[in-house]
Design a protein around this motif. Structure first.
Motif, short mmCIF file in Angstrom:
data_model
loop_
_atom_site.label_atom_id
_atom_site.label_comp_id
_atom_site.label_asym_id
_atom_site.label_seq_id
_atom_site.Cartn_x
_atom_site.Cartn_y
_atom_site.Cartn_z
N VAL A 1 5.14 -9.35 2.28
CA VAL A 1 5.87 -8.08 2.29
C VAL A 1 7.14 -8.17 1.45
O VAL A 1 7.50 -7.23 0.73
N PHE B 1 -8.32 -8.21 -5.92
CA PHE B 1 -6.91 -7.82 -6.00
C PHE B 1 -6.23 -8.47 -7.20
O PHE B 1 -5.56 -7.80 -7.98
N LEU C 1 -3.89 -4.55 -14.77
CA LEU C 1 -2.90 -3.49 -14.93
C LEU C 1 -1.56 -4.02 -15.42
O LEU C 1 -0.63 -3.26 -15.61
N GLU D 1 8.96 -6.22 -9.59
CA GLU D 1 9.29 -4.80 -9.51
C GLU D 1 10.72 -4.65 -9.00
O GLU D 1 11.26 -5.57 -8.37
N LYS E 1 13.59 4.57 -3.97
CA LYS E 1 14.32 5.80 -4.28
C LYS E 1 14.93 6.39 -3.01
O LYS E 1 16.03 6.91 -3.02
N GLN F 1 13.98 5.39 4.03
CA GLN F 1 12.62 4.96 4.33
C GLN F 1 12.60 3.58 4.99
O GLN F 1 11.83 3.33 5.91
N ARG F 2 13.47 2.69 4.50
CA ARG F 2 13.48 1.34 5.02
C ARG F 2 13.93 1.32 6.47
O ARG F 2 13.34 0.65 7.32
N GLY G 1 5.43 -3.29 5.45
CA GLY G 1 5.13 -3.40 4.03
C GLY G 1 4.67 -2.07 3.45
O GLY G 1 5.09 -1.67 2.36
N VAL H 1 5.44 0.87 4.47
CA VAL H 1 6.52 1.86 4.41
C VAL H 1 7.56 1.47 3.37
O VAL H 1 8.10 2.33 2.67
N ILE H 2 7.83 0.17 3.22
CA ILE H 2 8.95 -0.27 2.39
C ILE H 2 8.56 -0.41 0.93
O ILE H 2 9.29 0.01 0.04
N ARG H 3 7.41 -1.04 0.66
CA ARG H 3 7.09 -1.39 -0.72
C ARG H 3 6.69 -0.19 -1.55
O ARG H 3 6.18 0.81 -1.01
N ARG H 4 6.91 -0.26 -2.88
CA ARG H 4 6.62 0.85 -3.77
C ARG H 4 5.44 0.58 -4.69
O ARG H 4 4.99 1.46 -5.39
N ASN H 5 4.98 -0.66 -4.70
CA ASN H 5 3.87 -1.03 -5.57
C ASN H 5 2.56 -0.72 -4.84
O ASN H 5 2.32 -1.23 -3.75
N ILE I 1 -0.47 -1.61 -5.21
CA ILE I 1 -1.36 -2.73 -4.90
C ILE I 1 -0.83 -3.52 -3.71
O ILE I 1 -1.59 -3.95 -2.84
N VAL I 2 0.51 -3.71 -3.64
CA VAL I 2 1.08 -4.43 -2.50
C VAL I 2 0.88 -3.63 -1.22
O VAL I 2 0.58 -4.19 -0.16
N PHE J 1 -1.57 -1.78 -0.63
CA PHE J 1 -2.98 -2.00 -0.31
C PHE J 1 -3.19 -3.33 0.39
O PHE J 1 -3.94 -3.42 1.36
N PHE K 1 -3.50 4.56 -12.78
CA PHE K 1 -2.75 3.86 -13.82
C PHE K 1 -3.11 4.40 -15.19
O PHE K 1 -2.26 4.52 -16.07
N ILE L 1 1.96 2.43 -11.28
CA ILE L 1 1.42 2.45 -9.91
C ILE L 1 2.56 2.39 -8.91
O ILE L 1 2.37 2.00 -7.77
N ASN L 2 3.75 2.79 -9.34
CA ASN L 2 4.86 2.94 -8.41
C ASN L 2 4.66 4.24 -7.64
O ASN L 2 4.61 5.32 -8.24
N ASP M 1 6.52 6.04 -5.92
CA ASP M 1 7.56 7.06 -6.01
C ASP M 1 7.35 7.96 -7.22
O ASP M 1 7.80 9.11 -7.23
N LYS N 1 3.25 16.75 -5.08
CA LYS N 1 4.48 17.10 -4.38
C LYS N 1 4.94 18.48 -4.83
O LYS N 1 4.95 18.77 -6.03
#
Lengths: 173, 100
Positions: free
Chosen positions: A21, A68, A75, A81, A86, A90-91, B21, B23-27, B29-30, B32, B84, B90-91, B93, B99
């Motif tokens: 994570v 994966f 890609l 990253e 943004k 959320q966190r 993970g 909720v927090i991550r923006r990638n 694939i992560v 997933f 992509f 794949i961010n 945000d 939206k």
């Protein structure tokens, strides 16, 4: 002995899951996730579910993680990253949700609210009776769960067709 | 023999880490991968309860869950590749076509 092994693997699993994570690099996350999947395999062995353990390593640690890593490298997102999102709230919301979930399920486990009728024979006895965990599972899967088994075959076919159509490059008109 | 509650406790801790993970991550694939982690946490509690109740049904259900997870991974990653190609990222945000 079993207890010591369990707690060591549990610690390794939690640390590895946190690295999945927290890691900034998608490839590192994926590799830590492989470790998590191997630890799950170890738990299944401790729980007398040898066939499930084998499938865990083959399907999850093998097939799914290769998929994966393949997509990560295809890609070209294998560079770090930017972690700050943004929406900062959320966190906070995520952590609060996690704590709420921990408390909710923790209470359920603590006061033993889990009902269920126990079988007559233990898993070990069932396994020896059929000549092994794989045979015991096969008997169950191809009698009581035959319909479910057939349904998964249809699901896999649909998934194959869907994945090919989605990933196919659109033809220029 | 380790009591059932320890396995369930571990399972819920791992599930929570996976949820965090997502909720927090923006990638994408992560995110997933964190979903896969949550599925695995549930599988662990299935197998643990199966042993506690002396029944093989839990293990059979885990096999079915794994099949669904494999199908989900294949389709999901195909969707990510497709996103992509159209958006160039794949961010999650920046993927906000729906939206308002």
């Amino acid at each position: 002995m079993e207890g010591i092994i369990f707690y060591i693997i549990a610690l390794v699993t939690i640390v590895a899951a946190l690295r999945v994570v927290m890691g900034r690099n998608a490839v590192h996350s994926a590799l830590w996730l492989v470790l998590v999947f191997f630890c799950f395999g170890a738990f299944y062995v401790l729980l007398q579910a040898e066939f499930v353990a084998a499938i865990q390593v083959i399907v999850y640690a093998g097939a799914i993680m290769v998929l994966f890593l393949f997509v990560i490298m295809l890609l070209r997102v294998d560079r770090p990253e930017e972690l700050p999102p943004k929406h900062r709230s959320q966190r906070v919301v995520g952590v609060l949700l996690g704590i709420a979930l921990l408390i909710g399920v923790g209470v359920t486990v603590a006061v033993d609210l889990l009902p269920g009728k126990s079988g007559e024979k233990s898993i070990e006895a069932l396994n020896t009776l059929s000549g092994g965990n794989t045979q015991a599972l096969a008997e169950k899967l191809f009698t009581d769960y035959l319909l479910h088994f057939e349904a998964t075959s249809a699901l896999l076919l649909a998934a194959i067709v869907g994945a090919v159509i989605l990933a196919k490059r659109k033809e220029e008109k | 023999m380790i009591p059932l509650s320890h396995y369930l406790g571990l399972s819920v801790i791992l599930f929570t880490i996976g949820l965090l993970g997502v909720v927090i991550r923006r990638n994408a694939i992560v995110i997933f991968m964190c979903i896969e982690l949550m599925l695995n946490a549930v599988n662990l509690s299935f197998v643990a309860i199966a042993r506690s109740l002396s029944s093989l049904d839990g293990q059979v259900i885990v096999l079915l869950v794994m099949t669904v997870a494999a199908a989900e991974a294949a389709v999901g990653l195909a969707i990510i590749i497709s996103i992509f190609r159209t958006k160039g990222t794949i961010n999650v945000d920046e993927i906000n076509l729906l939206k308002w």
